[in-house]
Design a protein around this motif. Structure first.
Motif, PDB file in Angstrom:
ATOM      1  N   LEU A 334      -8.641  -0.655  -5.245  1.00  0.00           N
ATOM      2  CA  LEU A 334      -7.476  -0.370  -4.403  1.00  0.00           C
ATOM      3  C   LEU A 334      -6.178  -0.668  -5.150  1.00  0.00           C
ATOM      4  O   LEU A 334      -5.229   0.118  -5.102  1.00  0.00           O
ATOM      5  CB  LEU A 334      -7.543  -1.207  -3.125  1.00  0.00           C
ATOM      6  CG  LEU A 334      -6.386  -1.014  -2.134  1.00  0.00           C
ATOM      7  CD1 LEU A 334      -6.410   0.386  -1.540  1.00  0.00           C
ATOM      8  CD2 LEU A 334      -6.452  -2.061  -1.027  1.00  0.00           C
ATOM      9  N   ALA A 335      -6.132  -1.789  -5.858  1.00  0.00           N
ATOM     10  CA  ALA A 335      -4.920  -2.176  -6.594  1.00  0.00           C
ATOM     11  C   ALA A 335      -4.589  -1.143  -7.678  1.00  0.00           C
ATOM     12  O   ALA A 335      -3.422  -0.773  -7.868  1.00  0.00           O
ATOM     13  CB  ALA A 335      -5.105  -3.555  -7.205  1.00  0.00           C
ATOM     14  N   ALA A 336      -5.619  -0.675  -8.386  1.00  0.00           N
ATOM     15  CA  ALA A 336      -5.390   0.300  -9.455  1.00  0.00           C
ATOM     16  C   ALA A 336      -4.955   1.649  -8.892  1.00  0.00           C
ATOM     17  O   ALA A 336      -4.072   2.319  -9.451  1.00  0.00           O
ATOM     18  CB  ALA A 336      -6.659   0.458 -10.289  1.00  0.00           C
ATOM     19  N   VAL A 337      -5.556   2.060  -7.784  1.00  0.00           N
ATOM     20  CA  VAL A 337      -5.163   3.315  -7.131  1.00  0.00           C
ATOM     21  C   VAL A 337      -3.706   3.245  -6.694  1.00  0.00           C
ATOM     22  O   VAL A 337      -2.914   4.167  -6.923  1.00  0.00           O
ATOM     23  CB  VAL A 337      -6.078   3.606  -5.915  1.00  0.00           C
ATOM     24  CG1 VAL A 337      -5.473   4.689  -5.037  1.00  0.00           C
ATOM     25  CG2 VAL A 337      -7.465   4.019  -6.376  1.00  0.00           C
ATOM     26  N   ARG A 338      -3.354   2.146  -6.060  1.00  0.00           N
ATOM     27  CA  ARG A 338      -1.976   1.976  -5.590  1.00  0.00           C
ATOM     28  C   ARG A 338      -0.988   2.033  -6.755  1.00  0.00           C
ATOM     29  O   ARG A 338       0.060   2.694  -6.672  1.00  0.00           O
ATOM     30  CB  ARG A 338      -1.842   0.647  -4.848  1.00  0.00           C
ATOM     31  CG  ARG A 338      -0.425   0.403  -4.330  1.00  0.00           C
ATOM     32  CD  ARG A 338      -0.288  -0.948  -3.671  1.00  0.00           C
ATOM     33  NE  ARG A 338      -0.865  -0.967  -2.326  1.00  0.00           N
ATOM     34  CZ  ARG A 338      -1.896  -1.697  -1.959  1.00  0.00           C
ATOM     35  NH1 ARG A 338      -2.509  -2.464  -2.839  1.00  0.00           N
ATOM     36  NH2 ARG A 338      -2.331  -1.667  -0.714  1.00  0.00           N
ATOM     37  N   GLU A 339      -1.325   1.380  -7.842  1.00  0.00           N
ATOM     38  CA  GLU A 339      -0.440   1.360  -9.015  1.00  0.00           C
ATOM     39  C   GLU A 339      -0.207   2.770  -9.553  1.00  0.00           C
ATOM     40  O   GLU A 339       0.935   3.170  -9.822  1.00  0.00           O
ATOM     41  CB  GLU A 339      -1.050   0.478 -10.109  1.00  0.00           C
ATOM     42  CG  GLU A 339      -0.180   0.342 -11.342  1.00  0.00           C
ATOM     43  CD  GLU A 339      -0.804  -0.550 -12.405  1.00  0.00           C
ATOM     44  OE1 GLU A 339      -0.197  -0.680 -13.492  1.00  0.00           O
ATOM     45  OE2 GLU A 339      -1.894  -1.116 -12.169  1.00  0.00           O
ATOM     46  N   SER A 340      -1.290   3.548  -9.691  1.00  0.00           N
ATOM     47  CA  SER A 340      -1.150   4.911 -10.222  1.00  0.00           C
ATOM     48  C   SER A 340      -0.347   5.811  -9.283  1.00  0.00           C
ATOM     49  O   SER A 340       0.489   6.602  -9.726  1.00  0.00           O
ATOM     50  CB  SER A 340      -2.536   5.531 -10.449  1.00  0.00           C
ATOM     51  OG  SER A 340      -3.125   5.033 -11.614  1.00  0.00           O
ATOM     52  N   ILE A 341      -0.599   5.684  -7.984  1.00  0.00           N
ATOM     53  CA  ILE A 341       0.123   6.522  -7.025  1.00  0.00           C
ATOM     54  C   ILE A 341       1.619   6.240  -7.072  1.00  0.00           C
ATOM     55  O   ILE A 341       2.446   7.164  -7.103  1.00  0.00           O
ATOM     56  CB  ILE A 341      -0.432   6.307  -5.604  1.00  0.00           C
ATOM     57  CG1 ILE A 341      -1.811   6.941  -5.477  1.00  0.00           C
ATOM     58  CG2 ILE A 341       0.517   6.897  -4.554  1.00  0.00           C
ATOM     59  CD1 ILE A 341      -2.492   6.694  -4.149  1.00  0.00           C
ATOM     60  N   PHE A 342       1.994   4.976  -7.096  1.00  0.00           N
ATOM     61  CA  PHE A 342       3.410   4.633  -7.105  1.00  0.00           C
ATOM     62  C   PHE A 342       4.074   5.018  -8.424  1.00  0.00           C
ATOM     63  O   PHE A 342       5.269   5.328  -8.450  1.00  0.00           O
ATOM     64  CB  PHE A 342       3.596   3.140  -6.819  1.00  0.00           C
ATOM     65  CG  PHE A 342       3.574   2.815  -5.349  1.00  0.00           C
ATOM     66  CD1 PHE A 342       4.747   2.750  -4.616  1.00  0.00           C
ATOM     67  CD2 PHE A 342       2.379   2.603  -4.684  1.00  0.00           C
ATOM     68  CE1 PHE A 342       4.742   2.475  -3.267  1.00  0.00           C
ATOM     69  CE2 PHE A 342       2.354   2.323  -3.321  1.00  0.00           C
ATOM     70  CZ  PHE A 342       3.545   2.262  -2.615  1.00  0.00           C
ATOM     71  N   GLN A 343       3.306   5.009  -9.511  1.00  0.00           N
ATOM     72  CA  GLN A 343       3.866   5.412 -10.796  1.00  0.00           C
ATOM     73  C   GLN A 343       4.092   6.914 -10.877  1.00  0.00           C
ATOM     74  O   GLN A 343       5.012   7.381 -11.554  1.00  0.00           O
ATOM     75  CB  GLN A 343       2.925   4.980 -11.934  1.00  0.00           C
ATOM     76  CG  GLN A 343       2.959   3.495 -12.248  1.00  0.00           C
ATOM     77  CD  GLN A 343       1.963   3.130 -13.341  1.00  0.00           C
ATOM     78  OE1 GLN A 343       1.102   3.933 -13.717  1.00  0.00           O
ATOM     79  NE2 GLN A 343       2.053   1.912 -13.843  1.00  0.00           N
ATOM     80  N   ARG A 344       3.268   7.687 -10.170  1.00  0.00           N
ATOM     81  CA  ARG A 344       3.242   9.126 -10.371  1.00  0.00           C
ATOM     82  C   ARG A 344       3.846   9.947  -9.229  1.00  0.00           C
ATOM     83  O   ARG A 344       3.763  11.171  -9.238  1.00  0.00           O
ATOM     84  CB  ARG A 344       1.796   9.594 -10.618  1.00  0.00           C
ATOM     85  CG  ARG A 344       1.261   9.094 -11.940  1.00  0.00           C
ATOM     86  CD  ARG A 344      -0.193   9.487 -12.143  1.00  0.00           C
ATOM     87  NE  ARG A 344      -0.628   9.132 -13.478  1.00  0.00           N
ATOM     88  CZ  ARG A 344      -0.518   9.902 -14.552  1.00  0.00           C
ATOM     89  NH1 ARG A 344       0.022  11.110 -14.426  1.00  0.00           N
ATOM     90  NH2 ARG A 344      -0.937   9.508 -15.728  1.00  0.00           N
ATOM     91  N   THR A 345       4.410   9.274  -8.242  1.00  0.00           N
ATOM     92  CA  THR A 345       5.053  10.002  -7.141  1.00  0.00           C
ATOM     93  C   THR A 345       6.473   9.495  -6.931  1.00  0.00           C
ATOM     94  O   THR A 345       6.804   8.362  -7.293  1.00  0.00           O
ATOM     95  CB  THR A 345       4.264   9.838  -5.822  1.00  0.00           C
ATOM     96  OG1 THR A 345       4.064   8.445  -5.566  1.00  0.00           O
ATOM     97  CG2 THR A 345       2.916  10.527  -5.892  1.00  0.00           C
ATOM     98  N   VAL A 346       7.290  10.327  -6.323  1.00  0.00           N
ATOM     99  CA  VAL A 346       8.668   9.923  -6.047  1.00  0.00           C
ATOM    100  C   VAL A 346       8.677   8.988  -4.833  1.00  0.00           C
ATOM    101  O   VAL A 346       7.767   9.026  -3.993  1.00  0.00           O
ATOM    102  CB  VAL A 346       9.556  11.160  -5.766  1.00  0.00           C
ATOM    103  CG1 VAL A 346       9.637  12.041  -7.001  1.00  0.00           C
ATOM    104  CG2 VAL A 346       9.037  11.949  -4.575  1.00  0.00           C
ATOM    105  N   PRO A 347       9.686   8.134  -4.728  1.00  0.00           N
ATOM    106  CA  PRO A 347       9.740   7.175  -3.614  1.00  0.00           C
ATOM    107  C   PRO A 347       9.643   7.817  -2.233  1.00  0.00           C
ATOM    108  O   PRO A 347       9.085   7.234  -1.311  1.00  0.00           O
ATOM    109  CB  PRO A 347      11.101   6.495  -3.816  1.00  0.00           C
ATOM    110  CG  PRO A 347      11.344   6.581  -5.293  1.00  0.00           C
ATOM    111  CD  PRO A 347      10.781   7.898  -5.709  1.00  0.00           C
TER     112      PRO A 347
END
Length: 395
Positions: A334-347
């Motif tokens: 879950l932590a890794a998924v969250r990190e990638s999503i926040f890195q790769r999408t706009v706020p």
């Protein structure tokens, strides 16, 4: 519904979904006369669909009785078929599990054999609970592959050789004598999670990471299945840079499932010399904090997050839930998924996004199956048809 012309089934749907609570509210919403409403309510109470519980105080006059769908009076057989397991449960309409059993069962087994197994297990659960088939409203079944919902048949499921277009619902209906409804397991897990915890969320994406990877998209409380049942089949999206990757059971190479699923993690650990035979073994190593396993899970989570970032940007959902054996074993995925999503999408895409683990865990699919059966068997059309049939028999 036309004002003043609501059927008994439409009235039940208003009560069952919580849109109205009293007879007065029913009159206001439907425009029915008091006498016509009384006739409709008599039909519903006589059939055991509606009961009156408690009272709600009004501004004037006597307190009004609260109308309720008789959930406890409805039984559902819920079946969750995974890649290597079968979870069968007898559940009442309110979600209370009366009896259940989980067994090892490979979904690659010949489909007729799986149907016979499910039918036997259903009978055993009813016998154990002292209940009969006549008390069951229907059967909900989830499988780890695409389902063409209009035909109630699997549609080229990669993990299920021999199951394409197999009449699962028909065969099980013949064996049990009950209505049967088939859907993808991730759809059912998402439905269960949405109704249990996120009832007000307009959109929810549920991602199951077990032996394979799949997703269920829930829009306004209902699964979005796609034209052929393929909505949410993210495990077979090609990963950038993996064009020459491993061959997937779908026939392509470099699919997300070949690198980030529980089956892929088991293969990677086996290649590293670990004694691992299944996704359950991987989950045990995650729970134990094994460094190599944790490292591989984090990599899998980043790969999964990269794919899900596109889904988040496309759908802008309010909730993203991770479930299945791998996410339930520890917080790393879950932590890794969250990190990638926040890195790769706009706020804008993530500012109001909730990313969480499943609150229902292993029960998500069977609870979703319960909702599927209740929604189908107690739809306005289905209820009206049964009441008309009953009235014809009496006449």
């Amino acid at each position: 519904m036309p004002a003043g012309n609501a059927s008994a089934g439409e009235i039940l749907e208003l009560v069952r979904t919580g849109q109205v609570r009293t007879r007065r509210e029913l009159q206001e919403v439907t425009g029915l006369s008091r006498s016509t409403l009384a006739i409709r309510m008599t039909q519903l109470t006589a059939a055991g669909y509606v009961r009156e519980i408690g009272q709600v105080a009004g501004n004037t006059g006597r307190p009004a009785k609260i109308l309720s769908f008789d959930e406890a009076g409805q039984l559902v057989l819920a079946v969750d078929l995974g890649a290597t397991h079968a979870h069968v449960a007898l559940i009442d309409g309110g979600g209370t599990v009366i009896s259940e059993a989980t067994s090892e069962l490979k979904i690659a087994t010949e489909p007729d054999e799986v149907v016979r197994f499910v039918a036997r297990r259903a009978g055993e659960l009813l016998s154990r609970a002292g209940r009969s088939m006549a008390e069951v409203a229907g059967v909900g079944v989830g499988i780890p592959g695409p389902v063409r919902f209009t035909t109630q048949r699997p549609n080229t499921p990669p993990m299920m050789p021999g199951w394409h277009d197999f009449p699962v619902a028909d065969r099980l209906r013949d064996a049990l004598g009950l209505p049967v409804f088939l859907d993808n397991d991730a759809n059912l897990m998402g439905l269960g999670e949405a109704r249990a915890r996120y009832a007000d969320a307009p959109s929810l994406v549920f991602v199951k990471v077990g032996t394979g990877i799949g997703a269920g998209v829930i829009l306004h409380g209902q699964p979005e299945r796609g034209i052929a049942g393929g909505a949410g089949d993210i495990g077979h999206i090609r990963i950038v840079g993996q064009d020459e990757g491993r061959l997937c059971n779908c026939g392509a190479t470099g699919c997300l499932a070949t690198e980030a699923s529980g089956g892929a993690l088991a293969r990677q650990l086996l290649e590293a010399g670990r004694d691992v035979a299944s996704t359950a073994d991987v989950a045990r190593l995650i729970a134990a904090g094994d460094p190599l396993t944790v490292s591989l899970v984090e990599r899998a989570g980043h790969l999964l997050g990269e794919v899900l970032a596109t889904s988040v940007a496309l759908l802008n959902p309010s909730v993203l839930v991770l479930g299945g054996l791998i996410p339930s074993a520890g917080p790393q995925l879950l932590a890794a998924v969250r990190e990638s999503i926040f890195q790769r999408t706009v706020p804008l895409a993530t500012r109001e996004l909730t990313i969480a683990s499943s609150s229902l865990g292993a029960d998500a699919a069977v609870q979703g199956a319960r909702h599927l059966v209740i929604d189908q068997t107690f739809s306005a059309a289905a209820v009206d048809a049964r009441l008309t049939s009953a009235a014809t028999v009496i006449a």
